[in-house]
Motif scaffolding. Structure first.
Motif, PDB file in Angstrom:
ATOM      1  N   LYS A   1       0.828  -1.210   0.000  1.00  0.00           N
ATOM      2  CA  LYS A   1       0.000   0.000   0.000  1.00  0.00           C
ATOM      3  C   LYS A   1       0.859   1.256   0.000  1.00  0.00           C
ATOM      4  CE  LYS A   1      -4.088  -1.993   2.146  1.00  0.00           C
ATOM      5  NZ  LYS A   1      -4.996  -1.967   3.294  1.00  0.00           N
ATOM      6  N   GLN A   2       1.862   1.307   0.851  1.00  0.00           N
ATOM      7  CA  GLN A   2       2.743   2.472   0.911  1.00  0.00           C
ATOM      8  C   GLN A   2       3.521   2.613  -0.389  1.00  0.00           C
ATOM      9  OE1 GLN A   2       2.857   4.842   3.323  1.00  0.00           O
ATOM     10  NE2 GLN A   2       4.258   5.958   1.993  1.00  0.00           N
ATOM     11  N   ASN A   3       4.000   1.507  -0.924  1.00  0.00           N
ATOM     12  CA  ASN A   3       4.746   1.524  -2.178  1.00  0.00           C
ATOM     13  C   ASN A   3       3.877   2.073  -3.308  1.00  0.00           C
ATOM     14  OD1 ASN A   3       5.671  -0.165  -4.781  1.00  0.00           O
ATOM     15  ND2 ASN A   3       7.434   0.191  -3.454  1.00  0.00           N
ATOM     16  N   LEU A   4       2.642   1.622  -3.371  1.00  0.00           N
ATOM     17  CA  LEU A   4       1.714   2.079  -4.391  1.00  0.00           C
ATOM     18  C   LEU A   4       1.464   3.580  -4.259  1.00  0.00           C
ATOM     19  CD1 LEU A   4      -1.271   0.100  -5.656  1.00  0.00           C
ATOM     20  CD2 LEU A   4      -1.630   2.465  -5.075  1.00  0.00           C
ATOM     21  N   ALA A   5       1.251   4.044  -3.049  1.00  0.00           N
ATOM     22  CA  ALA A   5       1.003   5.461  -2.810  1.00  0.00           C
ATOM     23  C   ALA A   5       2.215   6.310  -3.218  1.00  0.00           C
ATOM     24  CB  ALA A   5       0.657   5.694  -1.345  1.00  0.00           C
ATOM     25  N   GLU A   6       3.411   5.816  -2.956  1.00  0.00           N
ATOM     26  CA  GLU A   6       4.619   6.551  -3.340  1.00  0.00           C
ATOM     27  C   GLU A   6       4.747   6.646  -4.856  1.00  0.00           C
ATOM     28  OE1 GLU A   6       7.853   4.568  -1.366  1.00  0.00           O
ATOM     29  OE2 GLU A   6       7.179   5.244   0.603  1.00  0.00           O
ATOM     30  N   VAL A   7       4.499   5.544  -5.547  1.00  0.00           N
ATOM     31  CA  VAL A   7       4.575   5.538  -7.006  1.00  0.00           C
ATOM     32  C   VAL A   7       3.545   6.504  -7.595  1.00  0.00           C
ATOM     33  CG1 VAL A   7       4.152   4.121  -9.076  1.00  0.00           C
ATOM     34  CG2 VAL A   7       5.601   3.246  -7.233  1.00  0.00           C
ATOM     35  N   TYR A   8       2.360   6.544  -7.012  1.00  0.00           N
ATOM     36  CA  TYR A   8       1.294   7.418  -7.508  1.00  0.00           C
ATOM     37  C   TYR A   8       1.378   8.831  -6.934  1.00  0.00           C
ATOM     38  CZ  TYR A   8      -0.976   3.113  -9.167  1.00  0.00           C
ATOM     39  OH  TYR A   8      -1.273   1.925  -9.802  1.00  0.00           O
ATOM     40  N   ARG A   9       2.372   9.081  -6.065  1.00  0.00           N
ATOM     41  CA  ARG A   9       2.597  10.394  -5.447  1.00  0.00           C
ATOM     42  C   ARG A   9       1.353  10.887  -4.702  1.00  0.00           C
ATOM     43  NH1 ARG A   9       4.475  10.235 -10.519  1.00  0.00           N
ATOM     44  NH2 ARG A   9       2.864  11.562 -11.400  1.00  0.00           N
ATOM     45  N   MET A  10       0.841  10.027  -3.841  1.00  0.00           N
ATOM     46  CA  MET A  10      -0.359  10.337  -3.068  1.00  0.00           C
ATOM     47  C   MET A  10      -0.192   9.885  -1.628  1.00  0.00           C
ATOM     48  SD  MET A  10      -3.593   9.315  -5.424  1.00  0.00           S
ATOM     49  CE  MET A  10      -4.690  10.073  -4.243  1.00  0.00           C
ATOM     50  N   ASP A  11      -0.949  10.489  -0.754  1.00  0.00           N
ATOM     51  CA  ASP A  11      -1.053  10.015   0.621  1.00  0.00           C
ATOM     52  C   ASP A  11      -1.840   8.707   0.570  1.00  0.00           C
ATOM     53  OD1 ASP A  11      -2.154   9.545   3.252  1.00  0.00           O
ATOM     54  OD2 ASP A  11      -1.716  11.634   3.723  1.00  0.00           O
ATOM     55  N   PRO A  12      -1.348   7.632   1.174  1.00  0.00           N
ATOM     56  CA  PRO A  12      -2.059   6.352   1.099  1.00  0.00           C
ATOM     57  C   PRO A  12      -3.474   6.404   1.679  1.00  0.00           C
ATOM     58  CG  PRO A  12      -0.241   6.222   2.660  1.00  0.00           C
ATOM     59  CD  PRO A  12      -0.122   7.535   1.949  1.00  0.00           C
ATOM     60  N   ARG A  13      -3.726   7.358   2.565  1.00  0.00           N
ATOM     61  CA  ARG A  13      -5.068   7.470   3.141  1.00  0.00           C
ATOM     62  C   ARG A  13      -6.083   8.002   2.133  1.00  0.00           C
ATOM     63  NH1 ARG A  13      -3.319  11.038   8.114  1.00  0.00           N
ATOM     64  NH2 ARG A  13      -2.145  11.915   6.385  1.00  0.00           N
ATOM     65  N   MET A  14      -5.594   8.541   1.020  1.00  0.00           N
ATOM     66  CA  MET A  14      -6.484   9.090  -0.010  1.00  0.00           C
ATOM     67  C   MET A  14      -6.910   8.034  -1.032  1.00  0.00           C
ATOM     68  SD  MET A  14      -6.942  12.203   0.849  1.00  0.00           S
ATOM     69  CE  MET A  14      -7.736  12.815  -0.607  1.00  0.00           C
ATOM     70  N   ILE A  15      -6.307   6.852  -0.954  1.00  0.00           N
ATOM     71  CA  ILE A  15      -6.601   5.790  -1.918  1.00  0.00           C
ATOM     72  C   ILE A  15      -7.500   4.743  -1.277  1.00  0.00           C
ATOM     73  CG2 ILE A  15      -5.623   4.026  -3.431  1.00  0.00           C
ATOM     74  CD1 ILE A  15      -2.995   5.669  -3.386  1.00  0.00           C
ATOM     75  N   LYS A  16      -8.548   4.396  -1.966  1.00  0.00           N
ATOM     76  CA  LYS A  16      -9.471   3.370  -1.478  1.00  0.00           C
ATOM     77  C   LYS A  16      -8.908   2.005  -1.875  1.00  0.00           C
ATOM     78  CE  LYS A  16     -14.307   2.172  -1.367  1.00  0.00           C
ATOM     79  NZ  LYS A  16     -15.662   2.565  -1.761  1.00  0.00           N
ATOM     80  N   PHE A  17      -8.343   1.304  -0.910  1.00  0.00           N
ATOM     81  CA  PHE A  17      -7.712   0.013  -1.172  1.00  0.00           C
ATOM     82  C   PHE A  17      -8.678  -1.157  -1.045  1.00  0.00           C
ATOM     83  CE2 PHE A  17      -3.964   2.528   0.112  1.00  0.00           C
ATOM     84  CZ  PHE A  17      -3.131   2.249  -0.957  1.00  0.00           C
ATOM     85  N   ASP A  18      -9.830  -0.931  -0.469  1.00  0.00           N
ATOM     86  CA  ASP A  18     -10.744  -2.046  -0.199  1.00  0.00           C
ATOM     87  C   ASP A  18     -11.928  -2.070  -1.161  1.00  0.00           C
ATOM     88  OD1 ASP A  18     -11.859   0.247   0.780  1.00  0.00           O
ATOM     89  OD2 ASP A  18     -12.447  -0.601   2.708  1.00  0.00           O
ATOM     90  N   ALA A  19     -11.639  -1.939  -2.437  1.00  0.00           N
ATOM     91  CA  ALA A  19     -12.704  -2.008  -3.440  1.00  0.00           C
ATOM     92  C   ALA A  19     -13.361  -3.380  -3.363  1.00  0.00           C
ATOM     93  CB  ALA A  19     -12.138  -1.783  -4.838  1.00  0.00           C
ATOM     94  N   VAL A  20     -14.665  -3.390  -3.412  1.00  0.00           N
ATOM     95  CA  VAL A  20     -15.411  -4.644  -3.331  1.00  0.00           C
ATOM     96  C   VAL A  20     -15.963  -4.967  -4.702  1.00  0.00           C
ATOM     97  CG1 VAL A  20     -17.368  -5.814  -2.281  1.00  0.00           C
ATOM     98  CG2 VAL A  20     -16.018  -4.207  -0.939  1.00  0.00           C
TER      99      VAL A  20
END
Length: 75
Positions: A49-68
């Motif tokens: 999750k942190q790695n993904l947020a860094e690559v996308y240049r975003m705060d990880p709390r801004m990304i919805k990781f639990d898509a259903v």
């Protein structure tokens, strides 16, 4: 803390300007793994999750990781 204005992983990737293939390569994962994450077919491991947020240049709390993934009714 969860932000009310979270965006999907796909939206984060697109906003960062990456194709599925480019993002997967930067993250060190397969294209199919990233696709499964974005479609809610598989969960993102905490360490990614942190790695993904860094690559996308975003705060990880801004990304919805639990898509259903929505299940279709078999009729």
């Amino acid at each position: 803390m969860v932000f009310s204005e979270q965006i999907t992983m796909k939206a984060a990737r697109v906003n960062a300007g990456y194709s599925l293939t480019e993002a997967a390569a930067l993250l060190g994962i397969s294209r199919s793994t990233l696709c499964r994450w974005e479609n809610g077919e598989s969960k993102v491991k905490e360490n990614k999750k942190q790695n993904l947020a860094e690559v996308y240049r975003m705060d990880p709390r801004m990304i919805k990781f639990d898509a259903v993934k929505e299940k279709k009714d078999d009729k």
